[in-house]
Design a protein around this motif. Structure first.
Motif, PDB file in Angstrom:
ATOM      1  N   PHE A  22       0.845  -1.182   0.000  1.00 23.39           N
ATOM      2  CA  PHE A  22       0.000   0.000   0.000  1.00 23.39           C
ATOM      3  C   PHE A  22       0.888   1.242   0.000  1.00 23.39           C
ATOM      4  N   ARG A  23       0.876   2.059   1.034  1.00 27.96           N
ATOM      5  CA  ARG A  23       1.679   3.276   1.049  1.00 27.96           C
ATOM      6  C   ARG A  23       2.949   3.121   1.880  1.00 27.96           C
ATOM      7  N   SER A  24       3.230   1.944   2.382  1.00 26.51           N
ATOM      8  CA  SER A  24       4.409   1.720   3.211  1.00 26.51           C
ATOM      9  C   SER A  24       5.450   0.918   2.447  1.00 26.51           C
ATOM     10  N   ASN A  25       6.704   1.242   2.688  1.00 29.59           N
ATOM     11  CA  ASN A  25       7.815   0.508   2.101  1.00 29.59           C
ATOM     12  C   ASN A  25       8.610  -0.116   3.236  1.00 29.59           C
ATOM     13  N   TYR A  26       8.844  -1.403   3.138  1.00 28.47           N
ATOM     14  CA  TYR A  26       9.582  -2.144   4.156  1.00 28.47           C
ATOM     15  C   TYR A  26      10.993  -2.383   3.643  1.00 28.47           C
ATOM     16  N   TRP A  27      11.983  -1.963   4.414  1.00 26.59           N
ATOM     17  CA  TRP A  27      13.376  -2.027   4.010  1.00 26.59           C
ATOM     18  C   TRP A  27      14.140  -2.970   4.932  1.00 26.59           C
ATOM     19  N   ASP A  28      15.018  -3.740   4.365  1.00 28.10           N
ATOM     20  CA  ASP A  28      15.951  -4.601   5.096  1.00 28.10           C
ATOM     21  C   ASP A  28      17.327  -4.237   4.561  1.00 28.10           C
ATOM     22  N   VAL A  29      18.147  -3.581   5.388  1.00 27.31           N
ATOM     23  CA  VAL A  29      19.411  -3.024   4.913  1.00 27.31           C
ATOM     24  C   VAL A  29      20.566  -3.412   5.827  1.00 27.31           C
ATOM     25  N   GLU A  30      21.750  -3.315   5.290  1.00 26.14           N
ATOM     26  CA  GLU A  30      22.983  -3.468   6.064  1.00 26.14           C
ATOM     27  C   GLU A  30      23.636  -2.094   6.122  1.00 26.14           C
ATOM     28  N   THR A  31      23.877  -1.597   7.335  1.00 27.35           N
ATOM     29  CA  THR A  31      24.543  -0.314   7.506  1.00 27.35           C
ATOM     30  C   THR A  31      25.922  -0.565   8.110  1.00 27.35           C
ATOM     31  N   ASP A  32      26.673   0.495   8.297  1.00 30.44           N
ATOM     32  CA  ASP A  32      27.974   0.348   8.939  1.00 30.44           C
ATOM     33  C   ASP A  32      27.825  -0.007  10.415  1.00 30.44           C
ATOM     34  N   ARG A  33      26.596  -0.004  10.919  1.00 31.32           N
ATOM     35  CA  ARG A  33      26.308  -0.377  12.310  1.00 31.32           C
ATOM     36  C   ARG A  33      25.510  -1.670  12.404  1.00 31.32           C
ATOM     37  N   GLY A  34      25.433  -2.407  11.310  1.00 27.96           N
ATOM     38  CA  GLY A  34      24.743  -3.696  11.323  1.00 27.96           C
ATOM     39  C   GLY A  34      23.452  -3.677  10.531  1.00 27.96           C
ATOM     40  N   GLN A  35      22.766  -4.808  10.558  1.00 23.21           N
ATOM     41  CA  GLN A  35      21.529  -4.976   9.807  1.00 23.21           C
ATOM     42  C   GLN A  35      20.394  -4.242  10.503  1.00 23.21           C
ATOM     43  N   ARG A  36      19.533  -3.626   9.691  1.00 17.13           N
ATOM     44  CA  ARG A  36      18.364  -2.918  10.203  1.00 17.13           C
ATOM     45  C   ARG A  36      17.180  -3.186   9.299  1.00 17.13           C
ATOM     46  N   GLU A  37      16.015  -3.225   9.898  1.00 16.75           N
ATOM     47  CA  GLU A  37      14.766  -3.279   9.157  1.00 16.75           C
ATOM     48  C   GLU A  37      13.971  -2.054   9.569  1.00 16.75           C
ATOM     49  N   PHE A  38      13.358  -1.392   8.591  1.00 13.09           N
ATOM     50  CA  PHE A  38      12.576  -0.214   8.922  1.00 13.09           C
ATOM     51  C   PHE A  38      11.472  -0.019   7.898  1.00 13.09           C
ATOM     52  N   VAL A  39      10.525   0.837   8.251  1.00 19.04           N
ATOM     53  CA  VAL A  39       9.362   1.112   7.419  1.00 19.04           C
ATOM     54  C   VAL A  39       9.359   2.598   7.071  1.00 19.04           C
ATOM     55  N   VAL A  40       9.091   2.886   5.799  1.00 23.95           N
ATOM     56  CA  VAL A  40       8.972   4.260   5.330  1.00 23.95           C
ATOM     57  C   VAL A  40       7.580   4.432   4.736  1.00 23.95           C
ATOM     58  N   GLN A  41       6.872   5.438   5.206  1.00 29.85           N
ATOM     59  CA  GLN A  41       5.578   5.760   4.617  1.00 29.85           C
ATOM     60  C   GLN A  41       5.738   6.985   3.740  1.00 29.85           C
ATOM     61  N   ASN A  42       5.045   6.984   2.637  1.00 34.71           N
ATOM     62  CA  ASN A  42       5.051   8.098   1.695  1.00 34.71           C
ATOM     63  C   ASN A  42       6.485   8.495   1.331  1.00 34.71           C
ATOM     64  N   VAL A  43       7.103   7.688   0.527  1.00 31.41           N
ATOM     65  CA  VAL A  43       8.498   7.899   0.133  1.00 31.41           C
ATOM     66  C   VAL A  43       8.701   9.275  -0.494  1.00 31.41           C
ATOM     67  N   ALA A  44       7.712   9.788  -1.187  1.00 31.45           N
ATOM     68  CA  ALA A  44       7.847  11.102  -1.819  1.00 31.45           C
ATOM     69  C   ALA A  44       8.156  12.191  -0.795  1.00 31.45           C
ATOM     70  N   GLU A  45       7.644  12.043   0.414  1.00 33.67           N
ATOM     71  CA  GLU A  45       7.885  13.031   1.466  1.00 33.67           C
ATOM     72  C   GLU A  45       9.049  12.661   2.374  1.00 33.67           C
ATOM     73  N   ASN A  46       9.415  11.396   2.434  1.00 28.41           N
ATOM     74  CA  ASN A  46      10.409  10.938   3.407  1.00 28.41           C
ATOM     75  C   ASN A  46      11.717  10.475   2.797  1.00 28.41           C
ATOM     76  N   ALA A  47      11.928  10.798   1.550  1.00 29.95           N
ATOM     77  CA  ALA A  47      13.215  10.547   0.900  1.00 29.95           C
ATOM     78  C   ALA A  47      13.651  11.852   0.239  1.00 29.95           C
ATOM     79  N   GLN A  48      14.880  12.245   0.493  1.00 33.26           N
ATOM     80  CA  GLN A  48      15.396  13.491  -0.068  1.00 33.26           C
ATOM     81  C   GLN A  48      16.710  13.232  -0.778  1.00 33.26           C
TER      82      GLN A  48
END
Length: 85
Positions: A22-48
């Motif tokens: 729907f309007r949520s994006n579920y991310w599973d990523v590896e960062t320099d601080r380890g693996q993280r899972e997070f949710v982003v709603q409305n990518v147009a507003e929350n990604a720059q």
């Protein structure tokens, strides 16, 4: 100091999933601080875009994740980011 701004998590090194529901994006990523899972709603507003290949993503909890250089991601990760954006 850019490092101070991105205090919650470091740059994303690779992305294993970018699933849209729907309007949520579920991310599973590896960062320099380890693996993280997070949710982003409305990518147009929350990604720059911070540059030609640099992207800032803010999750539903206000955590900031940076992809410092999209061109440095492997093909699979880049395809997942492009699908979500």
């Amino acid at each position: 100091d850019v490092g101070a701004y991105f205090a919650t998590d470091g740059p994303i090194e690779w992305l294993t999933a970018g699933i849209t529901n729907f309007r949520s994006n579920y991310w599973d990523v590896e960062t320099d601080r380890g693996q993280r899972e997070f949710v982003v709603q409305n990518v147009a507003e929350n990604a720059q875009w911070l540059g030609d290949h640099r992207l800032l993503i803010v999750d539903v909890d206000g955590n900031r994740f940076e992809i410092a250089d999209l061109t440095a991601l492997d093909k699979r990760s880049l395809a997942a980011v492009e699908q979500v954006l």
